[in-house]
Structure formats: C-alpha cells, structure tokens
Design an enzyme around this catalytic site. Structure first.
Site, short mmCIF file in Angstrom:
data_model
loop_
_atom_site.label_atom_id
_atom_site.label_comp_id
_atom_site.label_asym_id
_atom_site.label_seq_id
_atom_site.Cartn_x
_atom_site.Cartn_y
_atom_site.Cartn_z
N LEU A 67 21.36 -11.93 14.23
CA LEU A 67 19.97 -11.59 13.94
C LEU A 67 19.46 -10.74 15.09
O LEU A 67 19.86 -10.92 16.24
CB LEU A 67 19.10 -12.85 13.83
CG LEU A 67 19.23 -13.74 12.59
CD1 LEU A 67 18.26 -14.91 12.71
CD2 LEU A 67 18.96 -12.96 11.31
N ASP A 68 18.55 -9.82 14.79
CA ASP A 68 17.94 -9.02 15.85
C ASP A 68 17.24 -9.92 16.86
O ASP A 68 16.74 -11.00 16.51
CB ASP A 68 16.91 -8.05 15.26
CG ASP A 68 17.52 -7.05 14.29
OD1 ASP A 68 18.75 -6.85 14.34
OD2 ASP A 68 16.76 -6.48 13.49
N ARG A 69 17.18 -9.47 18.08
CA ARG A 69 16.62 -10.29 19.17
C ARG A 69 15.20 -10.79 18.89
O ARG A 69 14.89 -11.95 19.15
CB ARG A 69 16.68 -9.51 20.49
CG ARG A 69 16.29 -10.35 21.69
CD ARG A 69 16.74 -9.73 23.00
NE ARG A 69 16.61 -10.72 24.07
CZ ARG A 69 17.15 -10.58 25.27
NH1 ARG A 69 17.86 -9.52 25.56
NH2 ARG A 69 17.00 -11.52 26.19
N THR A 71 13.82 -11.42 16.09
CA THR A 71 13.78 -12.13 14.81
C THR A 71 14.13 -13.60 15.03
O THR A 71 14.87 -13.95 15.95
CB THR A 71 14.78 -11.49 13.82
OG1 THR A 71 14.47 -10.11 13.69
CG2 THR A 71 14.72 -12.15 12.47
N HIS A 167 18.99 -3.18 11.10
CA HIS A 167 17.52 -3.20 11.00
C HIS A 167 17.04 -2.96 9.57
O HIS A 167 15.97 -2.37 9.36
CB HIS A 167 16.90 -2.17 11.94
CG HIS A 167 17.06 -2.49 13.39
ND1 HIS A 167 16.60 -1.65 14.39
CD2 HIS A 167 17.62 -3.54 14.04
CE1 HIS A 167 16.89 -2.17 15.58
NE2 HIS A 167 17.50 -3.33 15.39
#
Length: 232
Positions: A67-69, A71, A167
């Site tokens: 997961l993106d940081r 998120t 993204h």
C-alpha cells in the site's frame, strides 16, 4: 470475524494463523524498505512474530502486496514459503477481492461508475498520469466506484479494483475531479496534519491458499473526525 490484537509496536493484527498474517497498516508506515531508511512494516511484523513465538534467529516473512505510504488498511504477509507463491497467484489471478474506501471533496457526477484509463508512471516524481487512450509505456487501469455517503463537505466512495496499477485509485479519482482528501500529489488543496490521505484498504476476501477456506477480513478505520462521520 477478525480478531484484532495490538502489541508493543502498536501493530494491529487482523488475522493470523500458521501461514498468513494480516495487519491494519497505519498512515506513514512503509510496507518494504526504501531509500528513506525508515523501518518498514515487514520488519515490524517480523519483530512481532519473533517476540510472540520466542523465535531465535531470522524470521521468514513474504511480502504479498503493498500500500502507498500515506494509505491505511489491510496488508497481507506470508509466514511460510509454502503460502507465498499461492498468495501471489491469488493476486495475479485476481481471485483476491479488495475493497477500498476513499473520502473525496467533490462528489463524482455519477453515483456509481466504471473508470477506464491508461496510466503512465513517471519514476522521477513517483506519479502516474492518466490518459483516455493507450500510449507508449502506459498500462490499462479499471476500477468501479459507488458513493456510499455524503457528509457536509466530503463524500465517501467505495472502490473495487479490476487492476492494480501505480497510484491507480488516487490517479483515476483525481482525473474525474474528485481527489482524495489530503492527497496533495493528485490535486487536493491541502495536506492532512499527519501526512495521511483518506484512502483505506477496507476489506478483502479470498480462499485461504493452504486451508482452502474462505477468509473475509475488514480493517477498522483510522480514528479521526471525518472517518468517524463516515460510520455515523
């Protein structure tokens, strides 16, 4: 029902057995190590396993997805080399059904829709750009969303992904004029105080790769005024 456990590292474990561990990622945690040198979530989970089971030496842990940081939400790790390739195959074959929640400022024109774009990643600024047709080095991105709730100033969307691009949710929602709360990179006008964005990996369902039993896991939302209002 998921059993939630917290430990000294403030790690929220949603599910655990001999083969799999599922945690609720906090905003700011990185799943794997990067150039920042910050301790990744994978190492925190290894520490948790070593401490809980009094394991000497190295602890095996396989990273299944990321997961993106900024998120939050569900991240799955494999505790055995037997389970890892099977979990990877589940994701490649799209047999793991992931549902995300996002809070956006501007309500989409349609209450529900399917978004299709071709995304091209720019590694220099770590950002993806959406296109309406295929261009060189772009990848097709498909998601389905529906509006779950409207608050005074924000709107809660539920998103189901068909593809898993860089993204993707952030890019595609921004492209229809509905950037995610706090997401400066994709067009929101101000950051959240903790540098998070209001994008949460809320639910996942899949067949356990070893036990062959269905798993349905839901991650509690972060504690803040906006997320709390989504549940009222």
């Amino acid at each position: 029902m998921s059993k939630i456990v917290s430990n000294k590292n403030n790690l929220q474990v949603l599910y655990e057995d001999n083969h799999i561990i599922v945690v609720n990622k906090r905003a700011g945690d990185i799943v794997q190590g990067d150039k920042t040198g910050d301790k990744p979530l994978s190492e925190v989970v290894k520490d948790y396993i070593a401490y809980k089971y009094n394991k000497p030496g190295n602890v095996y842990l396989g990273v299944v997805h990321r997961l993106d940081r900024p998120t939050t939400g569900i991240v799955i790790f494999s505790k055995t080399s037997k389970a890892l390739p099977r979990l990877n195959k589940l994701f490649v074959d799209k047999e793991a059904k992931k549902t995300y929640w996002a809070v956006v400022k501007n309500k989409p024109l349609k209450n529900s829709d399917t978004l299709i774009h071709w995304l091209k990643k720019n590694p220099k600024n770590n950002k993806s750009t959406p296109y309406s047709k295929e261009i060189k080095d772009s990848k097709k991105a498909i998601l389905h969303y529906k509006t779950l709730k409207s608050l005074n100033n924000y709107h809660l969307l539920e998103i189901n992904l068909e593809t898993g691009r860089h993204h993707q949710i952030r890019t595609q929602l921004s492209s229809i004029g509905s950037p995610i709360k706090g997401d400066l990179k994709y067009g929101f006008n101000r950051s959240n105080p903790d540098a998070s964005i209001h994008l949460h990996a809320r639910h996942i369902s899949f067949i356990h790769p070893v036990k062959k039993e269905p798993l349905n896991i839901t991650a509690p939302l972060p504690k803040d005024v906006i997320w709390d209002a989504c549940l009222d």
